[in-house]
Design a protein around this motif. Structure first.
Motif, PDB file in Angstrom:
ATOM      1  N   PRO A 192       0.819  -1.421   0.045  1.00  0.00           N
ATOM      2  CA  PRO A 192       0.050  -0.041   0.094  1.00  0.00           C
ATOM      3  C   PRO A 192       0.822   1.255   0.099  1.00  0.00           C
ATOM      4  CG  PRO A 192      -0.012  -1.253   2.014  1.00  0.00           C
ATOM      5  CD  PRO A 192       0.472  -2.092   1.172  1.00  0.00           C
ATOM      6  N   VAL A 216       1.821   2.084  -3.523  1.00  0.00           N
ATOM      7  CA  VAL A 216       0.597   2.900  -4.370  1.00  0.00           C
ATOM      8  C   VAL A 216       0.641   4.056  -3.968  1.00  0.00           C
ATOM      9  CG1 VAL A 216      -1.920   2.575  -4.632  1.00  0.00           C
ATOM     10  CG2 VAL A 216      -0.625   0.528  -4.349  1.00  0.00           C
ATOM     11  N   ARG A 239      -1.509  -1.698  -7.207  1.00  0.00           N
ATOM     12  CA  ARG A 239      -2.672  -2.203  -6.271  1.00  0.00           C
ATOM     13  C   ARG A 239      -3.267  -3.505  -6.561  1.00  0.00           C
ATOM     14  NH1 ARG A 239      -7.902  -1.865  -6.164  1.00  0.00           N
ATOM     15  NH2 ARG A 239      -8.105  -1.099  -8.291  1.00  0.00           N
TER      16      ARG A 239
END
Length: 274
Positions: free
Chosen positions: A197, A200, A270
């Motif tokens: 994450p 991203v 993602r």
């Protein structure tokens, strides 16, 4: 698919930015010095994209603008991600009052109107503090610092939430029971498992920083002429929208491609990261 499409959009921009000095040497033009005898020239072999209102080669200014915009975007993303990840890990690991203080600071930063505050800070005359202004390197550094100060918050909250999830899992407890130090637990177990994450968020931060730099430069508060950036090229194009409409199209298209490429890369990452 989206990851590769995003990379396909970004690769020509990165290659063009890296090759800007070589292209300048091949064309034999100075993109920083006005040539009033060559104003508003149409595309030709000497000027592949024509010239602007001061007779400067548009292609070279776009390539040098790419160097500025991409440098700002990547530098801000790396700085904000590093700072935000460190703060998020610290808040999740220590908990208690440390977590409460750091997250209240983050909440306070989120409550501020970002764009007006960025404009105010960018308008501060750094020359009064003995810092240079008007040089490309100093302008880039000033914009990067300002954007990093506001860009770490989202990454910090994301890193904290992901780290809290990892710290509650059994394998972390097992590592602690086996004698692993807290530093080793964070570095070897928690951090690698929150990089998905965070990566991203980094890709999205590049797009956000490019847009923010372009906005500030468009308003005359970012990169100062004669150094080109896509934002100040758009600002200058307002005065020649009828004489040379493509002068506004090219930098706008570069911003669109860069932001779309970063967004597609973020979406592709993602989808690949569990």
């Amino acid at each position: 698919m989206r990851l590769w499409l995003g990379l396909a959009l970004l690769a020509p921009l990165a290659l063009g930015a890296a090759a800007a000095p070589l292209v300048q040497a091949l064309l034999g033009h100075d993109p920083f010095t006005p040539d009033l005898f060559s104003r508003y020239q149409p595309p030709s072999a000497a000027h592949p994209l024509g010239t602007d209102e001061l007779g400067r080669d548009m292609l070279l200014r776009l390539l040098h603008g790419a160097r500025v915009s991409l440098t700002v975007g990547v530098s801000v993303a790396l700085g904000a991600t590093t700072l935000g990840t460190a703060i998020g890990l610290l808040a999740a690991w220590r908990g208690g009052w440390v977590d409460a203080v750091l997250m209240r600071i983050a909440d306070g930063m989120l409550s501020l109107p970002a764009l007006p505050l960025l404009v105010v800070l960018a308008a501060v005359d750094t020359g009064r503090f003995g810092l240079p202004r008007g040089e490309a390197a100093s302008d880039i550094a000033r914009i990067v610092v300002i954007l990093v100060l506001f860009g770490w918050v989202g990454v910090a909250r994301l890193a904290r939430a992901a780290a809290l999830t990892q710290l509650s899992l059994d394998y972390v407890q097992a590592a602690r029971v086996s004698g692993a130090t807290e530093g080793r637990v964070l570095a070897r177990h928690v951090l690698p498992n929150i990089l998905g994450p965070v990566t991203v968020a980094t890709a999205l931060a590049v797009a956000g920083a490019i847009l923010a730099e372009s906005t500030l430069s468009f308003l005359g508060l970012g990169i100062q002429p004669p150094a080109p950036s896509w934002g100040n090229m758009l600002s200058n194009a307002q005065e020649m929208v009828f004489n040379a409409p493509m002068a506004a199209v090219w930098p706008g298209l570069m911003i669109l491609i860069a932001v779309a490429g970063c967004t597609l890369v973020a979406d592709g990452v993602r989808r690949r990261v569990p």
